[in-house]
Design an enzyme around this catalytic site. Structure first.
Site, PDB file in Angstrom:
ATOM      1  N   SER A  24      21.378 -13.724  46.827  1.00 45.45           N
ATOM      2  CA  SER A  24      20.340 -12.720  46.597  1.00 45.45           C
ATOM      3  C   SER A  24      20.015 -12.044  47.914  1.00 45.45           C
ATOM      4  O   SER A  24      19.917 -12.706  48.952  1.00 45.45           O
ATOM      5  CB  SER A  24      19.083 -13.382  46.023  1.00 45.45           C
ATOM      6  OG  SER A  24      18.069 -12.428  45.788  1.00 45.45           O
ATOM      7  N   HIS A  81      15.345  -3.938  53.861  1.00 45.63           N
ATOM      8  CA  HIS A  81      14.238  -3.020  54.153  1.00 45.63           C
ATOM      9  C   HIS A  81      14.556  -2.275  55.462  1.00 45.63           C
ATOM     10  O   HIS A  81      14.386  -2.828  56.551  1.00 45.63           O
ATOM     11  CB  HIS A  81      12.924  -3.792  54.308  1.00 45.63           C
ATOM     12  CG  HIS A  81      12.445  -4.445  53.055  1.00 45.63           C
ATOM     13  ND1 HIS A  81      11.965  -3.728  51.976  1.00 45.63           N
ATOM     14  CD2 HIS A  81      12.356  -5.759  52.701  1.00 45.63           C
ATOM     15  CE1 HIS A  81      11.601  -4.562  51.015  1.00 45.63           C
ATOM     16  NE2 HIS A  81      11.834  -5.801  51.426  1.00 45.63           N
ATOM     17  N   HIS A 130      18.369  -3.925  46.741  1.00 42.24           N
ATOM     18  CA  HIS A 130      18.324  -5.317  46.298  1.00 42.24           C
ATOM     19  C   HIS A 130      19.583  -5.601  45.497  1.00 42.24           C
ATOM     20  O   HIS A 130      20.084  -4.730  44.774  1.00 42.24           O
ATOM     21  CB  HIS A 130      17.098  -5.554  45.417  1.00 42.24           C
ATOM     22  CG  HIS A 130      17.196  -6.764  44.534  1.00 42.24           C
ATOM     23  ND1 HIS A 130      17.474  -6.671  43.179  1.00 42.24           N
ATOM     24  CD2 HIS A 130      17.086  -8.085  44.803  1.00 42.24           C
ATOM     25  CE1 HIS A 130      17.507  -7.884  42.667  1.00 42.24           C
ATOM     26  NE2 HIS A 130      17.286  -8.760  43.624  1.00 42.24           N
ATOM     27  N   GLY A 180      10.788 -25.737  42.499  1.00 40.32           N
ATOM     28  CA  GLY A 180      10.679 -26.398  43.786  1.00 40.32           C
ATOM     29  C   GLY A 180      11.587 -25.818  44.835  1.00 40.32           C
ATOM     30  O   GLY A 180      11.966 -26.502  45.792  1.00 40.32           O
TER      31      GLY A 180
END
Length: 302
Positions: A94, A98, A108, A260
Site C-alpha cells: 500500500s 504527497h 494512492h 492489531g
C-alpha cells in the site's frame, strides 16, 4: 498454479515494493526511503518505507505487510460472516504519495491478497486493490492519461473490467458526509476470485505494475510548475478531505487497526501537513472552483 499460492504472491509484492521505491527515488532525485521493519505480536510483520522532505515528494510511504492469525477482526467478519472461526493470512503493498507542489496530484495505490482456512474446508481467498488520483489543480490531459493506463491494463481481462472497476472506484472513494468525491478516481476491486487463482493473480499484478506507468509521467509534467501561498493553502485544505476519508470511511484502515496492525504504518497515509477552514467556498470561476465543478463529479475520461 490453479490453487491459491501465497508464497508466489508474497514474492511479487516484495519485488513490487522494491521497484516502486526505486522509481520514486529516481523521480524525486534527492529523497531516499528509510525502511522500518516490524513484527506483529499476534503473527506476521512488514516493511514500512517512508521518504520525507525530498525534492519533489513531501512525504511518500510504501508499505509491505504480511499478517496472519487465528481469528479475524470484527470489521472482516461483519463483511463476510462465513470467515468466522478461520485462520487468516493477509498481505499487500500500500502506498500514498504527497508531493510538495500543489500542481502534482497526491496518489494512492494498493494491491492485496487474503486467504482464510479451516481444517476440512476449502480455503476462502480473494485479491483486491487499485489506484486513484487526488489532484488539487488538475489538468485534463493528466486525468485522461491516468485513466487510459487503467483502461489499457484492464483490456486483456475483458471489455467490462475497466468500466466496472472504474465505477467501483468512483463509488468507494466518495465522502458521503461531504457529498463529494475524494479525487478523480481510477480503479478499485475487491473480493476477486471468480476468474480462478492464476487469472486473478495476473490482474492484481497488472494493477500493481501499472501504477508507475500512470503516475510518473504526471509527476514529470507538473513538478516544475510555479506555485505560491494561495496554491499551498488550497492543497493543505484539500488534504483534509484525504484525512477525513481515511479515518471515517476506509475499510483498510479499519481492518488494520482492528487486526492489531502497526498503527504508524497504517496511518502513514496521512499527509504531514493539513488544515481545515470553516465554511470554505472557492471563488466562482477560479482554478480552485474548477476542481469541484469540472473534475470531482464522476466522468468517463476515456
Amino acid at each position: 498454479m490453479s490453487h491459491p499460492h501465497s508464497d508466489a504472491v508474497k514474492a511479487f509484492l516484495l519485488d513490487l515494493q522494491d521497484r516502486i521505491c526505486a522509481a520514486l527515488e529516481g523521480a524525486d532525485g534527492d529523497g531516499r526511503f528509510v525502511e522500518d521493519a516490524w513484527q506483529r505480536e499476534a503473527g506476521g510483520g512488514g516493511r514500512s518505507r517512508v521518504l520525507s522532505n525530498g525534492a519533489v515528494f513531501e512525504q511518500a510511504g510504501v508499505n509491505f505487510s504480511h499478517v496472519h492469525g487465528d481469528a479475524l477482526p470484527a470489521s472482516a467478519t461483519a463483511h463476510r460472516p462465513e470467515l468466522a472461526g478461520r485462520r487468516f493470512e493477509a498481505m499487500g503493498v500500500s502506498l500514498v504519495i504527497h508531493p510538495h507542489n500543489p500542481h502534482v496530484p497526491t496518489s494512492h495505490a494498493n494491491v492485496r491478497f487474503f486467504i482464510a482456512e479451516k481444517a476440512g474446508e476449502a480455503p476462502v481467498w480473494w485479491f483486491g486493490g487499485g489506484f486513484d488520483l487526488t489532484p488539487f489543480y488538475p489538468v485534463r490531459e493528466d486525468v485522461v492519461h491516468w485513466h487510459t493506463v487503467a483502461r489499457d491494463l484492464c483490456a486483456p481481462f475483458g471489455p467490462e473490467v475497466y468500466p466496472r472497476y472504474k465505477k467501483w472506484c468512483d463509488e468507494y472513494f466518495y465522502l458521503k458526509h461531504r457529498n463529494e468525491a475524494r479525487g478523480v478516481g481510477g480503479l478499485f476491486f475487491d473480493d476477486l476470485n471468480e476468474w480462478g487463482f492464476d487469472q486473478s493473480f495476473a490482474f492484481m499484478q497488472a494493477v500493481g505494475n501499472g501504477y508507475l506507468d500512470a503516475y510518473l509521467p504526471i509527476v514529470q509534467a507538473r513538478k516544475d510548475t510555479t506555485w505560491g501561498t494561495r496554491e499551498r493553502q488550497f492543497q493543505l485544505y484539500r488534504r483534509g478531505r484525504y484525512v477525513e476519508f481515511n479515518l471515517v470511511w476506509d475499510r483498510g484502515t479499519l481492518f488494520g487497526l482492528q487486526s492489531g496492525g502497526r498503527t504508524e504504518s497504517i496511518l502513514m497515509s496521512m499527509p504531514p501537513l493539513v488544515r481545515w477552514e470553516y465554511g470554505y467556498q472557492p471563488e466562482p470561476g477560479s482554478a480552485e472552483a474548477l476542481l469541484y465543478t469540472d473534475f470531482l463529479p464522476p466522468h468517463d475520461w476515456v
